[in-house]
Design an enzyme around this catalytic site. Sequence first.
Site, PDB file in Angstrom:
ATOM      1  N   TYR A 147       0.832  -1.198   0.000  1.00  0.00           N
ATOM      2  CA  TYR A 147       0.000   0.000   0.000  1.00  0.00           C
ATOM      3  C   TYR A 147       0.876   1.261   0.000  1.00  0.00           C
ATOM      4  O   TYR A 147       0.500   2.293   0.557  1.00  0.00           O
ATOM      5  CB  TYR A 147      -0.929   0.020   1.225  1.00  0.00           C
ATOM      6  CG  TYR A 147      -1.983  -1.068   1.250  1.00  0.00           C
ATOM      7  CD1 TYR A 147      -2.121  -1.979   0.212  1.00  0.00           C
ATOM      8  CD2 TYR A 147      -2.871  -1.177   2.316  1.00  0.00           C
ATOM      9  CE1 TYR A 147      -3.090  -2.979   0.236  1.00  0.00           C
ATOM     10  CE2 TYR A 147      -3.849  -2.164   2.349  1.00  0.00           C
ATOM     11  CZ  TYR A 147      -3.946  -3.067   1.314  1.00  0.00           C
ATOM     12  OH  TYR A 147      -4.916  -4.042   1.356  1.00  0.00           O
TER      13      TYR A 147
ATOM     14  N   LYS B 155       6.194 -13.627   4.140  1.00  0.00           N
ATOM     15  CA  LYS B 155       6.274 -14.503   2.968  1.00  0.00           C
ATOM     16  C   LYS B 155       7.707 -14.431   2.442  1.00  0.00           C
ATOM     17  O   LYS B 155       7.949 -14.255   1.246  1.00  0.00           O
ATOM     18  CB  LYS B 155       5.231 -14.037   1.933  1.00  0.00           C
ATOM     19  CG  LYS B 155       4.934 -15.002   0.820  1.00  0.00           C
ATOM     20  CD  LYS B 155       4.162 -16.223   1.242  1.00  0.00           C
ATOM     21  CE  LYS B 155       4.044 -17.176   0.052  1.00  0.00           C
ATOM     22  NZ  LYS B 155       3.494 -18.490   0.406  1.00  0.00           N
TER      23      LYS B 155
ATOM     24  N   ASP C 264       0.504 -17.562   4.644  1.00  0.00           N
ATOM     25  CA  ASP C 264      -0.563 -18.444   4.154  1.00  0.00           C
ATOM     26  C   ASP C 264      -0.863 -19.545   5.173  1.00  0.00           C
ATOM     27  O   ASP C 264      -2.022 -19.848   5.449  1.00  0.00           O
ATOM     28  CB  ASP C 264      -0.233 -19.012   2.763  1.00  0.00           C
ATOM     29  CG  ASP C 264       1.230 -19.347   2.579  1.00  0.00           C
ATOM     30  OD1 ASP C 264       2.026 -19.178   3.520  1.00  0.00           O
ATOM     31  OD2 ASP C 264       1.596 -19.809   1.473  1.00  0.00           O
TER      32      ASP C 264
ATOM     33  N   ASP D  70      -4.106  -6.686   6.668  1.00  0.00           N
ATOM     34  CA  ASP D  70      -5.456  -6.338   6.245  1.00  0.00           C
ATOM     35  C   ASP D  70      -6.261  -7.620   6.007  1.00  0.00           C
ATOM     36  O   ASP D  70      -7.372  -7.803   6.522  1.00  0.00           O
ATOM     37  CB  ASP D  70      -5.359  -5.505   4.957  1.00  0.00           C
ATOM     38  CG  ASP D  70      -6.675  -4.842   4.602  1.00  0.00           C
ATOM     39  OD1 ASP D  70      -7.634  -4.935   5.395  1.00  0.00           O
ATOM     40  OD2 ASP D  70      -6.746  -4.229   3.525  1.00  0.00           O
TER      41      ASP D  70
ATOM     42  N   ASP E 230      -9.457  -9.721   8.378  1.00  0.00           N
ATOM     43  CA  ASP E 230     -10.777 -10.122   7.874  1.00  0.00           C
ATOM     44  C   ASP E 230     -10.971 -11.633   8.029  1.00  0.00           C
ATOM     45  O   ASP E 230     -12.053 -12.106   8.369  1.00  0.00           O
ATOM     46  CB  ASP E 230     -10.958  -9.726   6.395  1.00  0.00           C
ATOM     47  CG  ASP E 230     -11.478  -8.298   6.220  1.00  0.00           C
ATOM     48  OD1 ASP E 230     -11.113  -7.435   7.044  1.00  0.00           O
ATOM     49  OD2 ASP E 230     -12.251  -8.044   5.274  1.00  0.00           O
TER      50      ASP E 230
END
Length: 322
Positions: free
Chosen positions: A114, A158, A189, A213, A217
Site C-alpha cells: 500500500y 512470505k 498463508d 489487512d 478479515d
Amino acid sequence: MKVAVVEGDGIGREVIPVARDVLECVRPDIEFFEVTVGYGKWEQTGTACEESDINDLKSADAILLGAITTPPDPDYRSVMLQIRKKLDLYANLRPVKGEDFDILIVRENTEGLYSGIEWTEADRACTLRVITRRGSRRIARFACERARTRSHLTVGNKANVIKSDVLFRDICLEEAARAGVPCTAQYIDSLALDILQFPSRYDCIVTTNIFGDILSDVAAFLVGGLGLLPSANIGRRHALFEPVHGSAPDIAGRNIANPIAAVRSAGLLLDHIGEPEAAAHVEEAVRNTLAAGIKTPDLGGSATTSAFGKALLRELRILRRR
Ligand code: NAI
Ligand code: MG
C-alpha cells in the site's frame, strides 16, 4: 479533549452515531467536531479529501471514523491511505478476542504493497512494494512493546518468496530478541489457516500492510463476522479509531448494520486517552446486550442498529452508575 468524527459513507453513517453516543455517555466533557471526507464528498465536490480536512483531523486529540467507499474513478486516491500517510498512523492494531483466545494483530500501516507508488502502462500495471528498515523497525518495536505485557510474538511473512519480507522478518526477529520477547516467524498463508484452526496458539502477530489487512478479515470468522472487529491506527502524534469493516453498500441505509465494531473502536479510543475503566464498561455493556438476546441480523438477531444502540446505552448507564 477534542474528538474528530468522520462518519464517512454507507453504514459508517449508521454505526458511528452509536459509537459517539457511547463516548458521550462515559466522557460528557468530550468536544466533538465533524469532518466530512469520502465518496459522498467526492460526488458533491469532486474531491474526497482536502488539505484542510487533513489539518482538521490533525487538530484532534483522537479521531473516530466510520468507513469510506472507494469511488469507481481510475484517478482516485484512497482517502484512508492519504489519512494514514499524512497523519503517519504507522501501527494498525486489530484485536480479535474470543472465549479461549486473545489475539492482537499489529499491521504495518504506511508502506508495503500500500505504498501508493503505482502506475499503469499500456500492457502492465505496477505497484511497488516498499519495505524500509525504518518502517519495519518502528512497527517491530511497537509490536514488541505490546507483546512484552502478553506472551509471545509471531511474525507473519512470505520471506520464502518475497525478498522484501526477508528484511521485514529479520528486523522483527532482531527487535524481539533485543526486547526479550519470545518470537517465531510463520509464513502468512499457513498462518491464515492456523489462526482459524488453533486461535489459542496465537498472541501478538506483527505483519506487513496487506497481509495484516487480509489476516484480520480472515480472523473475523473466529468471532462471528466483520461487524464485531474494531481497530486503532496509532502514530507518534495522532490516533484514529475505526471498525475493520468497510462501508457495506449492500446493507447501507437499512438500519441493520452491526454497530459493535464501531462501539469497540470507541472503546479502544477510551483506552488510548487513559480511560481503561470506561473502556472495560463499554465492553461489558456490549456483552450484556448480546447476552440479553439483542442482536443485529448478521448475528442471527432481528434488532436494528438503533435499537441495539439504545439497549447498549441502557446497559452502559447501569454500569456507570454502579
Ligand atoms: P465491507 O467490510 O464493507 O463488507 C463486507 C461484507 O460484510 C458485506 O457483506 C457487509 O454487508 C458485511 N458487513 C460489514 N460490516 C458489517 C456490519 N457492521 N454489520 C453487518 N454486516 C457487515 O467490505 P467491502 O464490501 O469489500 O467494501 C465496501 C466498501 O468499503 C468499498 O468501497 C471498500 O473500498 C470500502 N472499505 C473501506 C474501508 C475503510 O474505510 N477503512 C475498509 C474496507 C473497505
Ligand atoms: Mg480491510
